[in-house]
Design a protein around this motif. Structure first.
Motif, short mmCIF file in Angstrom:
data_model
loop_
_atom_site.label_atom_id
_atom_site.label_comp_id
_atom_site.label_asym_id
_atom_site.label_seq_id
_atom_site.Cartn_x
_atom_site.Cartn_y
_atom_site.Cartn_z
N LYS A 1 8.87 -4.37 -1.21
CA LYS A 1 8.99 -3.44 -0.08
C LYS A 1 8.86 -2.00 -0.54
O LYS A 1 8.25 -1.17 0.16
N GLN A 2 9.41 -1.69 -1.70
CA GLN A 2 9.30 -0.32 -2.22
C GLN A 2 7.85 0.06 -2.49
O GLN A 2 7.48 1.23 -2.39
N ARG A 3 7.06 -0.93 -2.83
CA ARG A 3 5.64 -0.67 -3.09
C ARG A 3 4.79 -0.71 -1.82
O ARG A 3 3.57 -0.50 -1.88
N GLY A 4 5.41 -1.02 -0.70
CA GLY A 4 4.69 -1.00 0.57
C GLY A 4 3.83 -2.21 0.83
O GLY A 4 2.90 -2.16 1.65
N TYR A 5 4.11 -3.32 0.14
CA TYR A 5 3.32 -4.52 0.36
C TYR A 5 3.68 -5.13 1.71
O TYR A 5 4.82 -5.09 2.15
N ARG A 6 2.69 -5.70 2.33
CA ARG A 6 2.92 -6.46 3.55
C ARG A 6 3.32 -7.88 3.14
O ARG A 6 2.57 -8.55 2.41
N ILE A 7 4.48 -8.36 3.59
CA ILE A 7 5.06 -9.60 3.08
C ILE A 7 4.98 -10.70 4.13
O ILE A 7 5.37 -10.50 5.29
#
Length: 851
Positions: free
Chosen positions: A809-815
């Motif tokens: 989440k900190q890296r902005g990935y869509r999960i």
């Protein structure tokens, strides 16, 4: 006053309307208020028609549609009281107290891990701080040895309460719906030695008396000796199928006689017909019965006795209940001396079943039973009359044989779409096998077994003799079953038909049968008032039949073109992360139809749940796929391997890629045997090209290094996980990285080996999102936009780990997560991504990623 409802067969349109209403109520629940308003308005409409003495075609249909809608709401949109078990799921461990509500079923055949299941009617929950009453039923699974208990006993055990959940994949079995229709929304798991028997219910309630009788009969059957025939006899007489081995079940299914194993319409119908024949013959010996014309009426009434006794011995499962209702209706036609309009009687039986238990509409047994009977009645109605009392006995015997043959044929044709839908297999030898097996089982084994049951209270020796004779006959039957099932062409695996295809099939079935020209006004089976014009006066085929036939053929051609486009003519790359619970499996469809399956999920040990047959195969069959060009096993851990065995065994698999690392597990050894038996090409890892270009898509094997096995002696971190095959697939500007279960050490090595090749748009999280994987260094090199995590719902390993989720989440990935989103499907034309998840959740906002 004229009739309010005018139809040639009024039950049929009302039944169809009721069925549509029930289905609509399940698909679109919660609109109860509007249903009641519609019923009130419709009642006014009907009242107006009555006052004006006008016929009403539409109002009765609307009324029954709304009644069907309301009838299913108890299951489709339940309202749980505050003390229901559903409110205590996924929390702390509870001490659960309750009463066993059904007979415990043993379904573990392994000495390593015995397993039993039963339904518990919960009474109370307790923990260290509180104790309070609750309501609701829970499905309990018990592992290992357990105390002896039965229906009605009070027990207690400690367990967490879990909601019933599906594996959410396209084409998957809806387990949640299955349990919902049983009135069960939660499950619990415990060890057998943790269950405490609080109270043995000694009072003799009817259910307990019946269960005791069944127990004694089972003991009587077991006295006939060990063997498959004994287990089969228990299934036929008392409905206990748990001891039938999976191998024997598969033999019966391949021979097309799997329906014999479950007590349903066939068994009940044969018992009723045999009883009716015997009682009619006995009553005809009495002059006063013949004089008053009571032989048929009396036989019909007396036949209900063995029918209900047999049903109770079978435990009255839903399929048996439906069969009893159907048979009772048919027998009542003799009692009330009504003309035998068999189709209308069948519709009336179906309506009563749906009124009593609306979820029956969605069950395989309901659909198979009624489609079989309707297929026989409609098909035989199109056969010309051949029986004649003036003919000789051999002619009449031949006529009986051909009637049985055609009845079996029409039953097969009537059920074929539903057999394909639920079992993805149909037998090519079923007609022949049924001609041998059904008479032997139906007219010898079952009647003799029931007669032994009736004799049992008076003569144990006589009952034992009868059961021994039944077992002897079944032993011979098993030889016949083995003969048919072992034929190489015995059965064919099939695709899963869509609802459109099923409808087309039945319309085509109707049209083809109505193409038969006939010069007779009536046929041998006298389905009076059929309401159908199968022929015109001049003998030509009606225009309506021709129109239906042509339209259906056009729709089927369009359907074939659609699936050819979906399967072979598409020009995009499709990647689906399949929801296999705590495991991993991904299916790739390349432009032009080349298919590749990476891992198959699976459960540890000798679990009776086969991920391959229960999850992955239905997913592929729904896509009309029977050929998998390449299987890739990333590493031989059970949660990646076990699901591949079924696919390798039952699909046309051309290649298998592995890293050649071996395992001592039974399933790995079986996997190797299947590859050898089916002559599947499996190159050595050192000979496997590292780069493949398949219809414009580049597939590159990045890891492990070629000499990794030699390094295992000195580098102890090289375990199965860290030796996983790592595959990167690139199409245009979009790429997917599938790293198996690599952990920190392997991630460091792959960065040093192939850092420039790691950059990917989509990452399948390594090792299910464990804290030992997804290191900062690895994520820096991959730099994905999307991460898919394959893990089980609230699994015991705690995957994905909170620290890893935080890092993503900190890296902005869509999960995306298979435990939250179900199967995640991504397609790309090389420039953009299209994402679809089986379950929509607010983990991320909707997104389409452009190039």
């Amino acid at each position: 006053m004229r009739a309010v409802c005018v139809y040639s067969r009024p039950i049929i349109p009302l039944l169809i309307s009721l069925m549509f209403g029930t289905a609509f109520g399940w698909w679109f629940p919660g609109h109860v208020k509007w249903a009641y308003i519609t019923i009130l308005l419709n009642a006014g409409w009907i009242l107006q028609k009555i006052i004006r003495q006008e016929t009403a075609f539409i109002p009765p249909l609307i009324l029954f549609f709304c009644l069907g809608y309301l009838s299913i709401q108890t299951w489709a949109s339940p309202e749980f009281p505050p003390d229901h078990l559903i409110h205590f799921t996924d929390s702390e461990r509870w001490q659960i107290v309750g009463t066993i509500d059904d007979t415990p079923i043993n379904d573990g055949t392994s000495a390593y891990r015995k397993k039993a299941r039963f339904i518990l009617k919960a009474e109370r929950l307790a923990n260290k701080n509180k104790s309070f009453p609750v309501t609701g039923k829970v499905r309990v699974t018990v592992y290992g040895q357990r105390p002896e208990f039965s229906i009605g006993d009070r027990v207690t055990f400690a367990s967490r309460i879990k909601p019933i959940r599906n594996f959410n994949n396209p084409g998957g079995f809806d387990y949640e719906r299955y349990m919902t229709f049983k009135g069960i929304w939660v499950a619990a798991y415990t060890r057998g030695d943790k269950i405490v028997l609080l109270e043995n219910k000694s009072e003799k309630k009817i259910s307990r008396i019946i269960e005791d009788v069944r127990h004694h009969i089972v003991a009587l059957i077991e006295d006939s000796g060990p063997g498959a025939q004994t287990n089969l006899l228990k299934a036929l007489i008392v409905g206990k199928r748990s001891s039938i081995s999976p191998t024997l079940r598969e033999r019966f299914n391949r021979a097309g006689i799997g329906h014999i194993l479950a007590i349903s319409g066939l068994h009940i119908g044969i018992v009723a017909s045999v009883a009716f024949f015997i009682f009619r013959w006995l009553l005809s010996r009495f002059f006063f019965v013949l004089w008053r014309g009571w032989s048929k009426k009396g036989a019909a009434l007396l036949s209900l006795v063995p029918v209900f006794v047999y049903a109770m011995l079978a435990g009255m499962p839903p399929s048996t209940q439906r069969a009893v209702i159907m048979v009772t209706f048919f027998l009542m036609t003799f009692l009330f001396e009504r003309e035998h309009d068999l189709i209308n009687t069948l519709a009336l039986a179906a309506m009563l079943i749906l009124v009593v238990y609306p979820p029956s509409l969605f069950t395989a047994s309901f659909q198979l039973s009624f489609s079989a009977v309707l297929g026989i009645l409609f098909g035989m109605s199109k056969m010309q009359k051949t029986a004649s009392p003036e003919k000789g006995p051999w002619y009449r015997l031949g006529n009986i044989f051909f009637n049985l043959l055609f009845a079996s044929l029409f039953a097969f044709l009537g059920t074929l779409p539903f057999v394909m839908l639920y079992f993805n297999q149909f037998s090519l030898v079923g007609l022949a096998a049924n001609l041998f097996i059904v008479p032997l089982v139906g007219y010898i084994v079952v009647p003799m077994g029931l007669f032994s049951v009736f004799v049992y209270p008076f003569s144990i020796y006589g009952a034992s003799l009868g059961m021994n004779m039944c077992a002897a006959v079944l032993a011979k039957i098993l030889y016949i079953v083995r003969f048919f099932s072992d034929l190489p062409f015995a059965a064919v695996k099939t695709f899963t038909p869509t609802s459109l295809e099923i409808c087309c099939y039945y319309f085509l079935f109707w049209a083809i049968l109505n193409f038969k020209r006939s010069k007779e006004g009536r046929n041998a089976y006298n389905l009076s008032n059929t309401g159908e014009e199968s022929v015109e006066k001049n003998g030509s085929v009606p225009k309506s039949v021709k129109v239906v036939f042509v339209v259906v053929l056009l729709v089927m051609c369009a359907d074939v073109c659609y699936w050819m486009s979906e399967r072979f003519w598409h020009d995009d790359l499709r990647v689906t992360a399949i929801d296999v619970g705590q495991g991993s499996s991904a299916f790739l469809e390349f432009p032009g139809g080349y298919s590749l399956l990476i891992d198959g999920g699976g459960f540890p040990g000798d679990s009776t749940f086969d991920t391959g047959s229960r999850i992955i195969a239905p997913f592929l069959w729904r896509k009309k796929i029977k050929t998998v060009d390449t299987l890739i096993l990333s590493h031989p851990d059970s949660d990646h391997l076990n699901g591949l065995l079924y696919i390798a065994e039952h699909f046309n698999v051309k290649n298998v890629w592995t890293n050649n690392e071996t395992a001592q597990s039974v399933n790995f050894q079986n996997f190797m045997k299947i590859i050898e038996k089916n002559n599947i090409h499996m190159p050595l890892f050192k000979d496997l090209p590292r780069v493949h270009v398949i219809n414009g898509v580049e597939l590159k094997i990045l890891y492990p290094p070629e000499n990794f096995i030699d390094k295992k002696q000195t580098e102890t971190w090289r375990n199965f996980n860290n030796n996983s095959l790592v595959v990167r697939v690139r199409f245009g500007s979009k790429s997917f990285l599938l790293p198996g279960d690599i952990q920190e050490e392997a991630e460091g090595e792959i960065v040093s080996m192939a850092a420039s090749d790691l950059k990917s748009t989509v990452l399948l999280a390594p090792h299910h999102g464990s804290k030992s994987s997804s290191t900062e260094l690895f994520l820096d090199k991959v730099s994905p936009e999307i991460v898919i995590i394959s893990s089980g719902w609230k699994n015991r390993f705690g995957f994905p780990h909170p620290s890893v989720l935080k890092r993503y989440k900190q890296r902005g990935y869509r999960i995306y997560r298979t435990d939250h989103n179900g199967a995640v499907a991504i397609s790309t034309d090389g420039q953009s991504l299209r994402i679809h998840s089986e379950i929509s959740r607010d983990i991320n906002p909707p997104l389409r990623i452009p190039g």
